[in-house]
Scaffold this motif. Structure first.
Motif, PDB file in Angstrom:
ATOM      1  N   ASP A  67      30.360 -81.448 -23.923  1.00  0.00           N
ATOM      2  CA  ASP A  67      31.813 -81.232 -23.863  1.00  0.00           C
ATOM      3  C   ASP A  67      32.133 -79.862 -23.267  1.00  0.00           C
ATOM      4  N   ARG A  68      31.391 -78.851 -23.697  1.00  0.00           N
ATOM      5  CA  ARG A  68      31.618 -77.492 -23.207  1.00  0.00           C
ATOM      6  C   ARG A  68      31.353 -77.412 -21.701  1.00  0.00           C
ATOM      7  N   GLU A  69      30.245 -78.020 -21.248  1.00  0.00           N
ATOM      8  CA  GLU A  69      29.917 -78.010 -19.814  1.00  0.00           C
ATOM      9  C   GLU A  69      30.983 -78.736 -18.998  1.00  0.00           C
ATOM     10  N   LEU A  70      31.422 -79.895 -19.478  1.00  0.00           N
ATOM     11  CA  LEU A  70      32.447 -80.656 -18.765  1.00  0.00           C
ATOM     12  C   LEU A  70      33.758 -79.890 -18.728  1.00  0.00           C
ATOM     13  N   GLU A  71      34.155 -79.334 -19.842  1.00  0.00           N
ATOM     14  CA  GLU A  71      35.399 -78.556 -19.904  1.00  0.00           C
ATOM     15  C   GLU A  71      35.359 -77.371 -18.941  1.00  0.00           C
ATOM     16  N   THR A  72      34.236 -76.652 -18.921  1.00  0.00           N
ATOM     17  CA  THR A  72      34.092 -75.484 -18.046  1.00  0.00           C
ATOM     18  C   THR A  72      34.205 -75.884 -16.578  1.00  0.00           C
ATOM     19  N   LEU A  73      33.543 -76.978 -16.209  1.00  0.00           N
ATOM     20  CA  LEU A  73      33.597 -77.442 -14.820  1.00  0.00           C
ATOM     21  C   LEU A  73      35.013 -77.874 -14.439  1.00  0.00           C
ATOM     22  N   ILE A  74      35.641 -78.679 -15.276  1.00  0.00           N
ATOM     23  CA  ILE A  74      37.006 -79.128 -14.957  1.00  0.00           C
ATOM     24  C   ILE A  74      37.922 -77.919 -14.821  1.00  0.00           C
ATOM     25  N   ALA A  75      37.838 -76.977 -15.738  1.00  0.00           N
ATOM     26  CA  ALA A  75      38.689 -75.786 -15.685  1.00  0.00           C
ATOM     27  C   ALA A  75      38.473 -75.011 -14.390  1.00  0.00           C
ATOM     28  N   ALA A  76      37.225 -74.899 -13.950  1.00  0.00           N
ATOM     29  CA  ALA A  76      36.916 -74.166 -12.715  1.00  0.00           C
ATOM     30  C   ALA A  76      37.522 -74.847 -11.491  1.00  0.00           C
ATOM     31  N   LEU A  77      37.697 -76.164 -11.555  1.00  0.00           N
ATOM     32  CA  LEU A  77      38.258 -76.917 -10.433  1.00  0.00           C
ATOM     33  C   LEU A  77      39.791 -76.867 -10.393  1.00  0.00           C
ATOM     34  N   LYS A  78      40.408 -76.371 -11.455  1.00  0.00           N
ATOM     35  CA  LYS A  78      41.858 -76.168 -11.540  1.00  0.00           C
ATOM     36  C   LYS A  78      42.690 -77.402 -11.146  1.00  0.00           C
ATOM     37  N   PRO A  79      42.437 -78.535 -11.804  1.00  0.00           N
ATOM     38  CA  PRO A  79      43.194 -79.738 -11.436  1.00  0.00           C
ATOM     39  C   PRO A  79      44.605 -79.745 -12.018  1.00  0.00           C
ATOM     40  N   ASP A  80      45.515 -80.358 -11.273  1.00  0.00           N
ATOM     41  CA  ASP A  80      46.835 -80.673 -11.809  1.00  0.00           C
ATOM     42  C   ASP A  80      46.764 -81.982 -12.595  1.00  0.00           C
ATOM     43  N   LEU A  81      45.825 -82.857 -12.180  1.00  0.00           N
ATOM     44  CA  LEU A  81      45.654 -84.151 -12.825  1.00  0.00           C
ATOM     45  C   LEU A  81      44.179 -84.530 -12.768  1.00  0.00           C
ATOM     46  N   VAL A  82      43.671 -85.018 -13.904  1.00  0.00           N
ATOM     47  CA  VAL A  82      42.328 -85.567 -13.971  1.00  0.00           C
ATOM     48  C   VAL A  82      42.490 -87.079 -14.100  1.00  0.00           C
TER      49      VAL A  82
END
Length: 186
Positions: A63-78
């Motif tokens: 969960d931590r790895e996925l959260e960190t990656l998504i945050a780094a990509l700065k999405p408006d929508l996942v």
């Protein structure tokens, strides 16, 4: 321009529909939990960056790895497009995430929705696009489209007809959501 991150685990037909659509957004990455998922090949061909985060023995670390990656990509929508993992509240509370599900929620949640609809003797099912929360297909419904269950339908034949509907529904839903994302995120 809005930024979309796609989560996917399988063949990538939903993701391909999003790649092919003329959306006013940048698809910045595809993240998969499966190293050999066909969706990764589709993304490479579409010149979209890919990442793989296989499930770890320690779910909290994953969960931590996925959260960190998504945050780094700065999405408006996942967009969860055939991502076969339940996302933790840690992730669902931080990002705006939608999912496509092959049933008319709240009926037939979970990984076997098509099989469950057939086993229940339902006469119709369909596709649902919903907001993702920490439950199993329990987020608020955004859009639905019905699919009739035909005599003689198998799980495979019915699922193929649902996928056709899902592809159009997810693209239309994303197109409708994009202009509203500031309001949603604000």
């Amino acid at each position: 321009m809005k930024r979309i991150v796609i989560l996917a685990s399988g063949s990538g037909t939903l993701a391909q529909a999003i790649f092919d659509a003329q959306l006013d957004a940048d698809i910045v990455a595809v993240i998969s939990d499966q190293r050999d998922a066909a969706v990764l090949d589709r993304a490479h061909k579409a010149r979209i960056e890919t990442f793989t985060i296989p499930m770890l023995p320690d779910r909290t670390e994953w969960d931590r790895e996925l959260e960190t990656l998504i945050a780094a990509l700065k999405p408006d929508l996942v967009v969860s497009a055939g991502f076969m993992r339940i996302l933790s509240e840690r992730i669902t509370s931080k990002f705006k995430i939608i999912n496509s599900h092959p049933a008319l929620l709240p009926l037939f949640p979970g990984a076997h929705a098509v099989r469950d609809a057939l086993a229940a003797g339902a006469t119709e099912t369909g596709a649902t696009i919903h907001w993702v929360d920490a439950g199993v297909d329990t987020g608020k419904v955004i859009a639905q489209e019905r699919v009739e269950i035909l005599p003689g339908d198998t799980e495979e034949s019915l699922h193929e007809r649902i996928k056709i509907v899902e592809r159009g529904l997810i693209v239309a839903t994303i197109a409708e959501l994009l202009p509203t994302l500031e309001k949603i995120n604000g």
